[in-house]
Scaffold this active site. Sequence first.
Site, PDB file in Angstrom:
ATOM      1  N   ASP A 184       0.926  -1.176  -0.036  1.00 16.38           N
ATOM      2  CA  ASP A 184       0.095  -0.076   0.109  1.00 16.38           C
ATOM      3  C   ASP A 184       0.833   1.144   0.106  1.00 16.38           C
ATOM      4  O   ASP A 184       1.479   1.543   1.034  1.00 16.38           O
ATOM      5  CB  ASP A 184      -0.821  -0.109   1.222  1.00 16.38           C
ATOM      6  CG  ASP A 184      -1.649   1.203   1.279  1.00 16.38           C
ATOM      7  OD1 ASP A 184      -1.584   2.029   0.565  1.00 16.38           O
ATOM      8  OD2 ASP A 184      -2.573   1.287   2.182  1.00 16.38           O
ATOM      9  N   ALA A 217      -1.372   5.010  -9.373  1.00 13.42           N
ATOM     10  CA  ALA A 217      -2.130   6.252  -8.990  1.00 13.42           C
ATOM     11  C   ALA A 217      -3.632   5.757  -8.889  1.00 13.42           C
ATOM     12  O   ALA A 217      -3.986   4.937  -9.253  1.00 13.42           O
ATOM     13  CB  ALA A 217      -1.682   6.884 -10.341  1.00 13.42           C
ATOM     14  N   THR A 271      -6.508   6.913 -10.969  1.00 15.97           N
ATOM     15  CA  THR A 271      -6.723   7.309 -12.442  1.00 15.97           C
ATOM     16  C   THR A 271      -8.082   7.381 -13.074  1.00 15.97           C
ATOM     17  O   THR A 271      -8.208   7.888 -13.930  1.00 15.97           O
ATOM     18  CB  THR A 271      -6.001   6.286 -13.424  1.00 15.97           C
ATOM     19  OG1 THR A 271      -6.738   5.038 -13.052  1.00 15.97           O
ATOM     20  CG2 THR A 271      -4.552   6.103 -13.227  1.00 15.97           C
ATOM     21  N   ASP A 313      -0.760  14.985 -18.636  1.00 15.60           N
ATOM     22  CA  ASP A 313      -0.965  16.463 -19.258  1.00 15.60           C
ATOM     23  C   ASP A 313      -2.034  17.388 -18.877  1.00 15.60           C
ATOM     24  O   ASP A 313      -2.084  18.338 -18.889  1.00 15.60           O
ATOM     25  CB  ASP A 313      -1.237  16.409 -20.781  1.00 15.60           C
ATOM     26  CG  ASP A 313      -2.610  15.769 -21.166  1.00 15.60           C
ATOM     27  OD1 ASP A 313      -2.806  14.879 -20.232  1.00 15.60           O
ATOM     28  OD2 ASP A 313      -3.123  15.915 -22.313  1.00 15.60           O
ATOM     29  N   TYR A 338      -7.478  15.641 -10.328  1.00 16.31           N
ATOM     30  CA  TYR A 338      -6.845  14.657 -10.715  1.00 16.31           C
ATOM     31  C   TYR A 338      -5.471  15.528 -10.997  1.00 16.31           C
ATOM     32  O   TYR A 338      -4.415  15.015 -10.712  1.00 16.31           O
ATOM     33  CB  TYR A 338      -7.340  13.903 -11.689  1.00 16.31           C
ATOM     34  CG  TYR A 338      -6.259  12.964 -12.682  1.00 16.31           C
ATOM     35  CD1 TYR A 338      -5.867  11.903 -11.943  1.00 16.31           C
ATOM     36  CD2 TYR A 338      -5.848  13.300 -13.849  1.00 16.31           C
ATOM     37  CE1 TYR A 338      -5.014  10.920 -12.667  1.00 16.31           C
ATOM     38  CE2 TYR A 338      -5.070  12.589 -14.182  1.00 16.31           C
ATOM     39  CZ  TYR A 338      -4.453  11.197 -13.804  1.00 16.31           C
ATOM     40  OH  TYR A 338      -3.600  10.709 -14.498  1.00 16.31           O
TER      41      TYR A 338
END
Length: 199
Positions: free
Chosen positions: A54, A78, A80, A122, A146
Amino acid sequence: MKIFVTGVAGQLGHDVMNELASRGYVGVGTDLAETYSGIQDGSYVTTAEYVSLDITNSEAVMNTIKSVNPDVVVHCAAWTAVDLAEDEDKQAKVKAINVDGTQNIADACKEVDAKMVYISTDYVFDGQGTKPWQPDCKDYKPLNVYGQTKLGGELAVSNTLSKYFIVRIAWVFGKNGNNFIKTMLNVGKKFDTLRVVND
């Protein structure tokens, strides 16, 4: 060279492990599950050395990375789910994974003198520029929660380490997990005409 890869149950981590093997490198994979839980396609990642971890647990991250003692850490793990990250009840968890978890990985890399590859996005920029951003551009304008948390991860890496790479990607697809290409192929089987937003 030994390479530690986080998030191997996901699309990117899965393919990174297999690409490393194809180039003759030893990859050690990690994710949350007790055993590898990604697609069982018989590829290298499914049988490679695996450690349950974790990344939000700083002590576990430090102990694990010290034990593995990799030359390089490729940090693919991540949060996402971009749209879900906007939900107020999920934002603390998104930050814990994308910012705090990345800080834990960077701290451990510093401890064992490993290089770190951080996979970013990006979305740390707003997409409104008229020319490409330069690699070291710091004119950040995250699009959303995010993007804010991935920028927080970038800063955790760059403020902690001197040996690192930050790779910003815009689209991920692979055999493991869901992605736009799989969605379009499935929808294409059901309908004669597809309409896709171009924004």
